[in-house]
Design an enzyme around this catalytic site. Structure first.
Site, PDB file in Angstrom:
ATOM      1  N   HIS A  79     -41.384 -17.043  40.269  1.00  0.00           N
ATOM      2  CA  HIS A  79     -41.471 -18.282  39.513  1.00  0.00           C
ATOM      3  C   HIS A  79     -42.996 -18.400  39.354  1.00  0.00           C
ATOM      4  O   HIS A  79     -43.837 -19.067  38.374  1.00  0.00           O
ATOM      5  CB  HIS A  79     -40.934 -19.475  40.139  1.00  0.00           C
ATOM      6  CG  HIS A  79     -41.265 -20.993  39.412  1.00  0.00           C
ATOM      7  ND1 HIS A  79     -40.881 -21.273  38.192  1.00  0.00           N
ATOM      8  CD2 HIS A  79     -42.105 -22.078  39.963  1.00  0.00           C
ATOM      9  CE1 HIS A  79     -41.356 -22.357  37.728  1.00  0.00           C
ATOM     10  NE2 HIS A  79     -41.859 -22.946  38.918  1.00  0.00           N
ATOM     11  N   ASP A  82     -44.732 -16.383  36.927  1.00  0.00           N
ATOM     12  CA  ASP A  82     -44.326 -16.658  35.595  1.00  0.00           C
ATOM     13  C   ASP A  82     -45.274 -18.253  35.257  1.00  0.00           C
ATOM     14  O   ASP A  82     -45.762 -18.172  34.157  1.00  0.00           O
ATOM     15  CB  ASP A  82     -42.830 -17.038  35.522  1.00  0.00           C
ATOM     16  CG  ASP A  82     -42.521 -17.602  34.147  1.00  0.00           C
ATOM     17  OD1 ASP A  82     -42.944 -16.526  33.165  1.00  0.00           O
ATOM     18  OD2 ASP A  82     -41.859 -18.533  33.982  1.00  0.00           O
TER      19      ASP A  82
END
Length: 107
Positions: A79, A82
């Protein structure tokens, strides 16, 4: 400092600075939309500063990996990567949008 704590600090550095970079880039677009190009440029520069901080955190993680200290890859790690990549893309696009508003204002 424990290895897991160092990993978490780097991950949170990516998430927080990535989010701040994206927010500043969005503020730059809004400023340009209002014709305040000085503020737009300031916000783009601010966004770049947050991206530099995020890049430093990421470089630390990559250096550790290259030195054989493999971090456990978690959903939070993915995450964070990203998050920073989206922030970089958004910042690049914000710069183009600000430039477009500047050109429109010249006409």
């Amino acid at each position: 400092m424990a290895e897991q704590e160092q990993d978490m600090q780097a991950i949170m550095g990516l998430i927080i600075n990535g989010g701040n970079a994206k927010s500043s880039a969005f503020e730059a677009i809004n400023a340009a939309k209002e014709g305040d190009f000085k503020r737009a440029d300031e916000k783009l520069k601010e966004s770049d500063g947050f991206l530099t901080e995020a890049h430093n955190a990421q470089t630390g993680m990559l250096t550790e990996e290259a030195n054989g200290n493999h971090a456990k890859v978690t959903l939070l790690t993915v995450h964070s990567q990203d998050h920073i990549m989206n922030a970089i893309t958004f910042r690049d696009l914000a710069g183009e949008i600000v430039d477009l508003y500047k050109k429109l204002a010249e006409k």
